[in-house]
Scaffold this motif. Structure first.
Motif, PDB file in Angstrom:
ATOM      1  N   UNK A   1      51.134   8.680-112.145  1.00 58.22           N
ATOM      2  CA  UNK A   1      50.720   9.783-111.294  1.00 58.22           C
ATOM      3  C   UNK A   1      51.967  10.382-110.643  1.00 58.22           C
ATOM      4  N   UNK A   2      52.068  11.709-110.682  1.00 54.94           N
ATOM      5  CA  UNK A   2      53.220  12.400-110.113  1.00 54.94           C
ATOM      6  C   UNK A   2      53.130  12.455-108.598  1.00 54.94           C
ATOM      7  N   UNK A   3      54.282  12.531-107.965  1.00 57.47           N
ATOM      8  CA  UNK A   3      54.331  12.690-106.508  1.00 57.47           C
ATOM      9  C   UNK A   3      53.972  14.132-106.152  1.00 57.47           C
ATOM     10  N   UNK A   4      53.402  14.302-104.968  1.00 60.66           N
ATOM     11  CA  UNK A   4      53.011  15.627-104.496  1.00 60.66           C
ATOM     12  C   UNK A   4      54.225  16.549-104.427  1.00 60.66           C
ATOM     13  N   UNK A   5      55.357  16.024-104.005  1.00 57.88           N
ATOM     14  CA  UNK A   5      56.561  16.848-103.886  1.00 57.88           C
ATOM     15  C   UNK A   5      56.999  17.391-105.245  1.00 57.88           C
ATOM     16  N   UNK A   6      56.854  16.601-106.292  1.00 57.82           N
ATOM     17  CA  UNK A   6      57.212  17.039-107.645  1.00 57.82           C
ATOM     18  C   UNK A   6      56.241  18.124-108.114  1.00 57.82           C
ATOM     19  N   UNK A   7      54.972  17.918-107.880  1.00 58.30           N
ATOM     20  CA  UNK A   7      53.962  18.906-108.268  1.00 58.30           C
ATOM     21  C   UNK A   7      54.200  20.218-107.529  1.00 58.30           C
ATOM     22  N   UNK A   8      54.498  20.144-106.245  1.00 58.45           N
ATOM     23  CA  UNK A   8      54.765  21.350-105.454  1.00 58.45           C
ATOM     24  C   UNK A   8      55.922  22.136-106.059  1.00 58.45           C
ATOM     25  N   UNK A   9      56.987  21.449-106.422  1.00 63.31           N
ATOM     26  CA  UNK A   9      58.135  22.123-107.048  1.00 63.31           C
ATOM     27  C   UNK A   9      57.755  22.735-108.388  1.00 63.31           C
ATOM     28  N   UNK A  10      56.962  22.030-109.170  1.00 64.96           N
ATOM     29  CA  UNK A  10      56.564  22.517-110.490  1.00 64.96           C
ATOM     30  C   UNK A  10      55.724  23.786-110.430  1.00 64.96           C
ATOM     31  N   UNK A  30      43.047  17.104 -99.241  1.00 68.51           N
ATOM     32  CA  UNK A  30      44.471  16.908 -99.459  1.00 68.51           C
ATOM     33  C   UNK A  30      44.745  16.726-100.948  1.00 68.51           C
ATOM     34  N   UNK A  31      45.935  17.107-101.407  1.00 71.47           N
ATOM     35  CA  UNK A  31      46.259  16.905-102.819  1.00 71.47           C
ATOM     36  C   UNK A  31      46.104  15.448-103.267  1.00 71.47           C
ATOM     37  N   UNK A  32      46.483  14.514-102.412  1.00 72.41           N
ATOM     38  CA  UNK A  32      46.358  13.090-102.773  1.00 72.41           C
ATOM     39  C   UNK A  32      44.889  12.699-102.940  1.00 72.41           C
ATOM     40  N   UNK A  33      44.013  13.209-102.084  1.00 72.17           N
ATOM     41  CA  UNK A  33      42.581  12.934-102.215  1.00 72.17           C
ATOM     42  C   UNK A  33      42.029  13.559-103.497  1.00 72.17           C
ATOM     43  N   UNK A  34      42.482  14.763-103.792  1.00 75.03           N
ATOM     44  CA  UNK A  34      42.076  15.461-105.007  1.00 75.03           C
ATOM     45  C   UNK A  34      42.478  14.655-106.240  1.00 75.03           C
ATOM     46  N   UNK A  35      43.715  14.188-106.260  1.00 74.63           N
ATOM     47  CA  UNK A  35      44.192  13.394-107.391  1.00 74.63           C
ATOM     48  C   UNK A  35      43.434  12.084-107.512  1.00 74.63           C
TER      49      UNK A  35
END
Length: 40
Positions: A1-10, A30-35
């Protein structure tokens, strides 16, 4: 699972905290809850 910070940059956000704020505004979670929800 990717980190939120990486997804935000992508997806074009240089500030992951702002990405979290915008994500929560549109999805009401939250993105973490969504994931967690979609990976369980």
């Amino acid at each position: 699972m990717k980190k939120i910070s990486v997804i935000a940059l992508e997806v074009g956000y240089s500030n992951y905290r702002y990405f979290i704020k915008v994500f929560k505004q549109y999805t009401h979670m939250l993105p973490s809850d969504f994931m967690d929800y979609f990976h369980s």
